[in-house]
Write a protein that holds these residues in place. Structure first.
Motif, PDB file in Angstrom:
ATOM      1  N   GLU A  52      49.991  -8.697   2.571  1.00  0.00           N
ATOM      2  CA  GLU A  52      50.301  -9.093   1.615  1.00  0.00           C
ATOM      3  C   GLU A  52      49.162 -10.830   1.400  1.00  0.00           C
ATOM      4  O   GLU A  52      48.770 -10.603   0.314  1.00  0.00           O
ATOM      5  N   TRP A  53      48.780 -10.884   3.070  1.00  0.00           N
ATOM      6  CA  TRP A  53      47.465 -11.501   3.489  1.00  0.00           C
ATOM      7  C   TRP A  53      46.311 -10.657   2.411  1.00  0.00           C
ATOM      8  O   TRP A  53      45.415 -11.597   1.495  1.00  0.00           O
ATOM      9  N   GLU A  56      47.515 -11.493  -1.498  1.00  0.00           N
ATOM     10  CA  GLU A  56      46.368 -12.839  -1.814  1.00  0.00           C
ATOM     11  C   GLU A  56      45.037 -12.750  -1.734  1.00  0.00           C
ATOM     12  O   GLU A  56      43.988 -13.296  -2.663  1.00  0.00           O
ATOM     13  N   LEU A  57      43.438 -11.668  -1.126  1.00  0.00           N
ATOM     14  CA  LEU A  57      42.091 -11.725  -1.664  1.00  0.00           C
ATOM     15  C   LEU A  57      42.447 -10.496  -2.632  1.00  0.00           C
ATOM     16  O   LEU A  57      40.685 -10.520  -2.838  1.00  0.00           O
ATOM     17  N   ARG A  64      45.715  -4.725  -5.521  1.00  0.00           N
ATOM     18  CA  ARG A  64      46.324  -5.415  -5.122  1.00  0.00           C
ATOM     19  C   ARG A  64      47.987  -5.329  -5.362  1.00  0.00           C
ATOM     20  O   ARG A  64      49.178  -4.919  -4.724  1.00  0.00           O
ATOM     21  N   CYS A  67      47.925  -2.782  -1.927  1.00  0.00           N
ATOM     22  CA  CYS A  67      48.791  -3.935  -0.809  1.00  0.00           C
ATOM     23  C   CYS A  67      50.530  -4.089  -1.029  1.00  0.00           C
ATOM     24  O   CYS A  67      50.994  -4.002  -0.314  1.00  0.00           O
ATOM     25  N   TRP A  68      50.606  -4.334  -2.342  1.00  0.00           N
ATOM     26  CA  TRP A  68      52.224  -4.722  -2.615  1.00  0.00           C
ATOM     27  C   TRP A  68      53.143  -3.155  -2.374  1.00  0.00           C
ATOM     28  O   TRP A  68      53.875  -3.651  -1.982  1.00  0.00           O
TER      29      TRP A  68
END
Length: 92
Positions: A52-53, A56-57, A64, A67-68
């Motif tokens: 999740e962090w 955000e980057l 994204r 990551c999600w």
């Protein structure tokens, strides 16, 4: 805006203390599904927090999305385990 005391600041330093989460995937081999299935609940929580962090980057849509995807997978594993524990009366 009323009177404000001003200080004459010179240099400002930012301290980077490292990533707020450890990635439990580091050093593990195998498919994402198999590795995550072997994680404890605490490792899954850390995995979700880390990715999740990272989301955000991320600067690109595909990064994204990836990551999600990992976050959602980890959350589903946790939810499934908790549902199973609940249906078994909390014994695990």
């Amino acid at each position: 805006m009323g009177d404000v005391d001003r200080i004459d600041a010179t240099h400002t330093w930012v301290i980077y203390e490292g990533e707020p989460y450890a990635d439990p995937l580091v050093g593990r081999h195998g498919s994402l599904v198999e590795v995550c299935a072997s994680f404890s609940d605490a490792e899954l929580v850390e995995l979700c927090g880390h990715w999740e962090w990272r989301a955000e980057l991320a600067t690109s849509d595909i990064d994204r999305w990836w990551c999600w995807t990992v976050v959602r997978f980890g959350q589903r594993l946790l939810a499934g385990r908790r549902a199973q524990e609940h249906s078994q009366g909390g014994s695990r």
